[in-house]
Write an enzyme that holds these catalytic residues in place. Structure first.
Site, PDB file in Angstrom:
ATOM      1  N   TYR A 147       0.854  -1.182   0.000  1.00  0.00           N
ATOM      2  CA  TYR A 147       0.000   0.000   0.000  1.00  0.00           C
ATOM      3  C   TYR A 147       0.890   1.232   0.000  1.00  0.00           C
ATOM      4  CZ  TYR A 147      -3.409   3.521   1.191  1.00  0.00           C
ATOM      5  OH  TYR A 147      -4.196   4.642   1.155  1.00  0.00           O
TER       6      TYR A 147
ATOM      7  N   SER B 188       5.396  10.754  11.694  1.00  0.00           N
ATOM      8  CA  SER B 188       6.858  10.716  11.759  1.00  0.00           C
ATOM      9  C   SER B 188       7.381  11.337  13.053  1.00  0.00           C
ATOM     10  CB  SER B 188       7.445  11.461  10.558  1.00  0.00           C
ATOM     11  OG  SER B 188       8.839  11.308  10.514  1.00  0.00           O
TER      12      SER B 188
ATOM     13  N   GLN C 136      11.359  16.541   9.685  1.00  0.00           N
ATOM     14  CA  GLN C 136      10.372  15.528  10.044  1.00  0.00           C
ATOM     15  C   GLN C 136       9.019  16.137  10.379  1.00  0.00           C
ATOM     16  OE1 GLN C 136      11.135  12.201   9.425  1.00  0.00           O
ATOM     17  NE2 GLN C 136      12.757  13.460   8.521  1.00  0.00           N
TER      18      GLN C 136
ATOM     19  N   GLU D 160      11.100   7.001  16.352  1.00  0.00           N
ATOM     20  CA  GLU D 160      11.273   6.415  15.019  1.00  0.00           C
ATOM     21  C   GLU D 160      12.693   6.671  14.511  1.00  0.00           C
ATOM     22  OE1 GLU D 160       9.198   6.818  10.595  1.00  0.00           O
ATOM     23  OE2 GLU D 160       9.007   8.443  12.054  1.00  0.00           O
ATOM     24  N   HIS D 161      13.114   7.933  14.548  1.00  0.00           N
ATOM     25  CA  HIS D 161      14.461   8.322  14.127  1.00  0.00           C
ATOM     26  C   HIS D 161      15.215   8.923  15.311  1.00  0.00           C
ATOM     27  CE1 HIS D 161      11.762   9.090  10.582  1.00  0.00           C
ATOM     28  NE2 HIS D 161      12.663   8.322   9.985  1.00  0.00           N
TER      29      HIS D 161
ATOM     30  N   HIS E   5      -0.125 -38.112  23.113  1.00  0.00           N
ATOM     31  CA  HIS E   5       1.259 -37.659  22.992  1.00  0.00           C
ATOM     32  C   HIS E   5       2.189 -38.742  23.558  1.00  0.00           C
ATOM     33  CE1 HIS E   5      -0.489 -33.773  22.146  1.00  0.00           C
ATOM     34  NE2 HIS E   5       0.712 -33.190  22.034  1.00  0.00           N
TER      35      HIS E   5
END
Length: 375
Positions: A99, A204, A226, A274-275, A367
């Site tokens: 997307y 951001s 940003q 994020e950064h 089992h």
């Protein structure tokens, strides 16, 4: 109506009413009533309309992103011991959906998604993006051609996520990748389980740590870069320099003063941005105390926008403090890990008693019998 209900109604409408619902939402949100499939002629026209210098720039960045990502995959992990084989094998996801927002086209994002997908070996890729005035962004189409993506649809927003998840106007995909607005994020959240998703990406963020050696203009420009993404974006300045703290006066930038770079990094770890950008002397010596960040940029030639475009590192990153538990997009996001076990008779018999005891503790009779039959 809250966002959950709003998005849920659109997804249900698309799932139940299919293409008719897609047409209604395309007309309502994108003012578009044409066909959904991008034709070969449209791709060719986009290619012809791009200037040679622009193509060269895109190809250069493409190569840098490819070079950075191509060595991420370290191969299969198979161990052989005492005649037994154990390990992890990797397989590409069969079919993915990408997307890419259309209204504020960011074709660089398509490279960040498509290149690692191709390196991972994904064979089937579908691209959805909203049309603007009836057309898909020409740079997006050009990059799609470079990536070998031929299945492209003029569908955006929540309806695009629903179409990819449920296979409306296309085959359903196994995992959806790409950022979007809060409605797209909510749509991805709601279809998770029907299909996979890469993550939920918000506005951001940048957290910039500077000491007295930092260039004031670099600081200001990098913080503002940003905030340029939109009003909801966040910018933080953390410094141990009173001079910088007092000189940097920018609207919508949160400032913090700390005594040392180490204390600044500790605050950044709490923010989990994020950064994270370090404009400090000898930034490498602080790398080992950074715990929470989507990406780290260091030195005067490492501004975040360079990473957004041409450094080669991926700019699809965790936001909203999710760097505490999430990571940058890599080749591995487009692959599945499959465990492999082929024990020898010796290995099986040497440990089966422990397995039998645990099966008894858990009262798992079949089992127990499955293992006991092999003794």
């Amino acid at each position: 109506m809250d966002i959950y209900e709003y998005v849920s109604n659109i997804i249900s409408d698309v799932r139940i009413n299919g293409i008719d619902a897609l047409k209604r939402y395309s007309e309502a949100f994108d003012n578009y009533s044409g066909g959904f499939t991008v034709t070969d002629d449209e791709i060719e026209d986009a290619d012809k309309s791009i200037k040679p210098g622009e193509k060269d720039a895109i190809k250069n960045i493409y190569e840098r992103i490819y070079e950075y990502h191509k060595n991420q995959f370290e191969g299969q992990k198979i161990n052989i011991k005492n005649g037994s084989i154990y390990g992890i094998i990797y397989r590409p996801i069969d079919r993915i959906g990408l997307y890419v927002p259309g209204k504020r086209a960011l074709p660089s994002t398509l490279m960040m998604l498509g290149i690692p997908a191709r390196i991972a070996g994904v064979k089937s890729i579908v691209l959805c993006t909203a049309p603007e005035n009836g057309n898909v962004n020409k740079y997006t189409l050009y990059i799609a051609r470079l990536l070998g993506i031929r299945e492209i649809y003029k569908i955006g927003g929540v309806q695009a996520i629903a179409a990819m998840a449920y296979g409306i106007s296309m085959k359903p995909v196994d995992k959806i990748f790409g950022p979007g607005n809060k409605y797209v994020n909510e749509a991805k959240r709601q279809v998770f389980g029907i299909t996979g998703i890469d993550g939920l990406y918000g506005p951001s963020e940048i957290c910039l740590i500077a000491d007295d050696s930092a260039n004031i203009n670099y600081i200001k420009n990098d913080l503002l870069s940003q905030l340029e993404h939109g009003e909801a974006s966040s910018a933080y300045l953390i410094t141990n320099s009173l001079r910088i703290y007092n000189e940097v006066k920018l609207e919508n930038v949160k400032k913090y003063y700390k005594e040392t770079v180490e204390e600044s990094i500790e605050l950044a770890n709490e923010i989990a941005p994020e950064h994270l950008e370090l404009l400090v002397n000898d930034p490498l010596k602080y790398l080992n105390i950074i715990r929470n960040a989507g990406a780290v940029y260091m030195g005067e030639y490492g501004p975040v926008p360079a990473g957004d475009y041409f450094l080669g590192v991926n700019h699809v990153l965790p936001t909203g403090s999710s760097a505490r538990f999430s990571s940058v997009l890599t080749v591995y996001d487009f692959m599945k890990r499959i465990s492999v076990a082929m024990p020898s008779k010796y290995d099986f018999l040497s440990a089966v008693d422990s397995g039998l005891k645990l099966a008894s503790i858990e009262n798992m009779k079949m089992h127990y019998k499955s293992m006991e039959a092999r003794i």
